[in-house]
Design an enzyme around this catalytic site. Structure first.
Site, PDB file in Angstrom:
ATOM      1  N   GLY A  15      71.548-141.631  29.833  1.00 48.22           N
ATOM      2  CA  GLY A  15      70.872-140.524  29.161  1.00 48.22           C
ATOM      3  C   GLY A  15      70.807-140.748  27.665  1.00 48.22           C
ATOM      4  O   GLY A  15      71.446-141.654  27.117  1.00 48.22           O
ATOM      5  N   SER A 138      78.204-127.694  25.514  1.00 50.66           N
ATOM      6  CA  SER A 138      76.943-127.144  25.018  1.00 50.66           C
ATOM      7  C   SER A 138      77.198-125.851  24.269  1.00 50.66           C
ATOM      8  O   SER A 138      78.168-125.132  24.539  1.00 50.66           O
ATOM      9  CB  SER A 138      75.998-126.857  26.194  1.00 50.66           C
ATOM     10  OG  SER A 138      74.874-126.097  25.778  1.00 50.66           O
ATOM     11  N   TYR A 151      74.259-123.232  34.300  1.00 47.18           N
ATOM     12  CA  TYR A 151      74.559-124.277  33.327  1.00 47.18           C
ATOM     13  C   TYR A 151      75.537-123.764  32.276  1.00 47.18           C
ATOM     14  O   TYR A 151      76.536-124.425  31.948  1.00 47.18           O
ATOM     15  CB  TYR A 151      73.261-124.737  32.670  1.00 47.18           C
ATOM     16  CG  TYR A 151      73.413-125.794  31.602  1.00 47.18           C
ATOM     17  CD1 TYR A 151      73.600-127.125  31.945  1.00 47.18           C
ATOM     18  CD2 TYR A 151      73.337-125.460  30.249  1.00 47.18           C
ATOM     19  CE1 TYR A 151      73.717-128.107  30.967  1.00 47.18           C
ATOM     20  CE2 TYR A 151      73.452-126.431  29.270  1.00 47.18           C
ATOM     21  CZ  TYR A 151      73.644-127.747  29.630  1.00 47.18           C
ATOM     22  OH  TYR A 151      73.761-128.710  28.651  1.00 47.18           O
TER      23      TYR A 151
END
Length: 243
Positions: A15, A138, A151
């Site tokens: 990624g 995050s 998420y």
């Protein structure tokens, strides 16, 4: 004295953020175990890029939805000083429209498999003079996001794990931290139009989206010997978006 060889395991290295972290760690002199799943061409390109650093690079292919991969992965790892969990996926939908399959899938990628890997790797990491565990979490794990409820929940679980484990392993000098990126200019934002991205940039005090290298530079510091006294922390790399 610094160990002559330091080894780092990076999940999600194919990624954009994982790849940037791999490049930065190679620049810092780490030998690398690079995990990927499907993107073979990208991981091979990355391996080619890293040859200039004259380090050992070992590729580890695994699907995090398959728990049988755990034993195979751990058999391929010998010395380990640093573990970085950068693998991740998101789903953009209303929570009431989400499926059991997506819930299980995101749980496996963000929580179950990385925790099992850390548990398995801990004896090796704690033998290191500068053992490091780092989760790329995050901003949504801190403040939550509508349309990304699952998420956000999984990223929040990572932060709770970091805080708890950091206390448990501190006696050995091993540190456990997280980075909480804000909006990063990667494929994960491809669902938004250019106009929507511009509106997003205008919300960020520094006036731009983060780049993968911004996250990688923060990771480099937290994984270095300079951060020996920093543990249990979530470092926001968000341009002032959340304070």
């Amino acid at each position: 004295m610094r160990q002559t060889k330091r080894y780092a395991f990076v999940t999600g290295a194919s990624g954009e953020i994982g790849g940037a972290i791999a490049r930065r760690l190679a620049q810092d002199g780490f030998h690398l175990y690079l995990h990927y799943y499907k993107n073979t061409s990208r991981i091979l390109e990355l391996t080619e890029e890293l040859k200039v650093f004259n380090i050992d690079v070992f590729l580890v292919q695994a699907d995090f939805r398959n728990s049988e991969n755990l034993m195979r992965i751990t058999k391929e790892i010998f010395q380990l000083d640093v573990f970085v969990h950068a693998a991740g996926e998101s789903e953009y939908t209303l929570f009431m429209d989400s499926s059991d399959q997506s819930l299980e899938h995101l749980y496996q990628i963000h929580v179950e498999m990385p925790l099992r890997l850390v548990r398995t790797f801990l004896p090796k990491i704690q033998k290191s003079e500068h053992g490091r565990i780092l989760f790329i979490s995050s901003i949504w794990g801190e403040i939550g996001a509508a349309m990304e409820v699952i998420y956000s929940t999984m990223k929040g679980a990572q932060l709770a794990f970091v805080k708890a484990l950091s206390k448990e392993v501190a006696y050995s000098g091993t540190t456990v931290n997280a980075i909480t990126p804000g909006a990063v200019d990667t494929a994960m934002l491809d669902r938004f139009t250019e106009c929507e991205k511009l509106d997003l940039e205008n919300e960020i005090p520094l006036g731009r989206l983060a780049k993968p290298i911004d996250v990688a530079n923060a990771a480099s510091y937290l994984l270095s010997e300079k951060s020996d006294y920093i543990t249990g922390q979530a470092l926001g790399v968000n341009g002032g978006w959340n304070m």
